[in-house]
Design an enzyme around this catalytic site. Structure first.
Site, PDB file in Angstrom:
ATOM      1  N   ASP A  47      -0.124  -6.509  10.898  1.00 17.03           N
ATOM      2  CA  ASP A  47      -0.614  -7.709  10.229  1.00 17.03           C
ATOM      3  C   ASP A  47       0.172  -8.928  10.715  1.00 17.03           C
ATOM      4  O   ASP A  47       1.341  -8.798  11.107  1.00 17.03           O
ATOM      5  CB  ASP A  47      -0.455  -7.582   8.715  1.00 17.03           C
ATOM      6  CG  ASP A  47      -1.407  -6.554   8.111  1.00 17.03           C
ATOM      7  OD1 ASP A  47      -2.438  -6.269   8.736  1.00 17.03           O
ATOM      8  OD2 ASP A  47      -1.098  -6.033   7.015  1.00 17.03           O
ATOM      9  N   TYR A  75       8.006   2.792   8.916  1.00 20.81           N
ATOM     10  CA  TYR A  75       8.016   1.418   8.431  1.00 20.81           C
ATOM     11  C   TYR A  75       9.097   1.242   7.363  1.00 20.81           C
ATOM     12  O   TYR A  75       9.365   2.157   6.576  1.00 20.81           O
ATOM     13  CB  TYR A  75       6.674   1.057   7.787  1.00 20.81           C
ATOM     14  CG  TYR A  75       5.487   1.182   8.709  1.00 20.81           C
ATOM     15  CD1 TYR A  75       5.049   0.099   9.460  1.00 20.81           C
ATOM     16  CD2 TYR A  75       4.790   2.386   8.817  1.00 20.81           C
ATOM     17  CE1 TYR A  75       3.947   0.205  10.292  1.00 20.81           C
ATOM     18  CE2 TYR A  75       3.691   2.506   9.651  1.00 20.81           C
ATOM     19  CZ  TYR A  75       3.274   1.413  10.388  1.00 20.81           C
ATOM     20  OH  TYR A  75       2.195   1.523  11.218  1.00 20.81           O
ATOM     21  N   ASP A  89      -0.704  -8.208  -0.439  1.00 24.49           N
ATOM     22  CA  ASP A  89       0.524  -8.771   0.127  1.00 24.49           C
ATOM     23  C   ASP A  89       0.678 -10.209  -0.357  1.00 24.49           C
ATOM     24  O   ASP A  89      -0.072 -10.661  -1.235  1.00 24.49           O
ATOM     25  CB  ASP A  89       0.545  -8.677   1.663  1.00 24.49           C
ATOM     26  CG  ASP A  89      -0.580  -9.470   2.329  1.00 24.49           C
ATOM     27  OD1 ASP A  89      -1.243 -10.296   1.646  1.00 24.49           O
ATOM     28  OD2 ASP A  89      -0.806  -9.276   3.539  1.00 24.49           O
ATOM     29  N   ARG A 181       0.203  -1.634   2.684  1.00 25.20           N
ATOM     30  CA  ARG A 181      -0.257  -2.440   1.551  1.00 25.20           C
ATOM     31  C   ARG A 181      -0.934  -1.571   0.490  1.00 25.20           C
ATOM     32  O   ARG A 181      -0.803  -1.815  -0.711  1.00 25.20           O
ATOM     33  CB  ARG A 181      -1.211  -3.533   2.038  1.00 25.20           C
ATOM     34  CG  ARG A 181      -0.508  -4.671   2.762  1.00 25.20           C
ATOM     35  CD  ARG A 181      -1.480  -5.736   3.221  1.00 25.20           C
ATOM     36  NE  ARG A 181      -2.331  -5.273   4.302  1.00 25.20           N
ATOM     37  CZ  ARG A 181      -3.632  -5.568   4.427  1.00 25.20           C
ATOM     38  NH1 ARG A 181      -4.226  -6.309   3.505  1.00 25.20           N
ATOM     39  NH2 ARG A 181      -4.321  -5.123   5.459  1.00 25.20           N
TER      40      ARG A 181
END
Length: 305
Positions: A47, A75, A89, A181
């Site tokens: 993103d 991550y 987000d 997310r």
């Protein structure tokens, strides 16, 4: 007649530490310009506000991109507890709030339900296609869609820090197609307090990690110089999860022409396994091993070393 692409026939991988505020496509375009490359692509979108590892493939390395997009990834991300947003987000609008704040132990207990094979619904603002159109385009028009849940393998999901009552830092190792997310959104629902992602950073992807990553500042400073060329990893760096087979000289010729070619079998390769063949230090093809031959699916047009 198709227009001939301008640029150099340069092949390999450049591992980039993507900054926040830049799309993955913009990073690829920057790399293509800096290396004057004819062809470039990336192995897994981040993103715009996410940071971290973006593996950029150049030339013949683009043929190995599927093996990186399918690989396990890790991550590190921070979630904001007590608020839900329509994008899951910080880019979106707050849609729900709660004064409830879970304890560390409650978060750790809830995380058990997100490990292993889980079903995950992608965010409304995501690149999945709904009736041929990207979900985020329809979401921007205010449409709320029923997006089908997808299987996701989560190898590990742990709480690594709790800076304050409102935030928690997590690390996740997962397979292809995972949306951090969605993890934040669903964890917030499980805990009964809502949540969304504050920051997201990709730590590694398949064989690539941030240790060999280059920044955008370094790319600008070394653009169109041998120094940047020297940072390239070889094409075969994208194939390290597959066994390597040595092709005979005749086999290499046949493989380059798209035909099955003779290879020397390795002890860990069985009939039907996916593997790649090399000759004189260079990758020749990737495909399926069958009875002493590799049946190519992708052929590399690279000179021998």
């Amino acid at each position: 007649m198709a227009r001939k692409r301008k640029g150099r026939d340069i092949s390999g991988w450049l591992i980039v530490d993507k900054p926040a505020g830049m799309t993955s496509t913009a990073v690829v375009n920057k790399v293509r310009w800096a290396l004057e490359a004819k062809k470039a692509g990336h192995a897994g979108t981040l993103d715009p506000e996410a940071t971290g590892l973006l593996a950029v493939a150049l030339g013949e390395a683009t043929k190995t991109v599927p093996y990186i997009t399918d690989a396990t990834k890790a991550y590190a991300f921070t979630i904001r507890l007590g608020q839900a947003t329509n994008t899951d987000d910080t880019e979106g609008e707050i849609t729900a709030q709660s004064d409830l704040r879970p304890t560390d132990d409650e978060i750790k207990e809830a995380l058990h339900g997100f490990v292993g094979e889980i079903m995950q619904v992608p965010p409304q603002f995501s690149a999945v296609k709904i009736d041929g159109e990207r979900a985020y385009k329809r979401a921007r028009d205010g449409e709320e869609m029923d997006i089908a849940a997808r299987r996701l393998w989560v190898e590990e999901l742990v709480l690594t820090d709790r800076p304050d009552a409102d935030t928690a830092v997590l690390e996740m190792t997962c397979g292809k197609g995972g949306y951090v997310r969605s993890i934040a959104r669903d964890l917030g629902k499980t805990l009964g307090c809502h949540a969304h992602v504050l920051t997201l950073r990709r730590l590694w992807s398949g064989p690539f990690d941030l240790e060999n990553a280059v920044t955008l500042e370094q790319i600008d400073a070394e653009a169109r110089t041998p120094d940047l060329d020297a940072r390239l990893l070889p094409v075969e760096a994208g194939l390290t999860d597959l066994p390597e087979l040595k092709a005979t000289a005749e086999g290499a010729t046949r493989l380059r022409n798209g035909n099955p070619g003779m290879v020397f079998a390795a002890g860990d390769v069985e009939y039907g396994d996916e593997a790649w063949a090399s000759h004189e230090g260079r990758p020749v093809a990737v495909g399926r091993y069958k009875a002493g031959e590799l049946h190519p699916a992708r052929v590399f047009n690279l000179p021998d070393a």
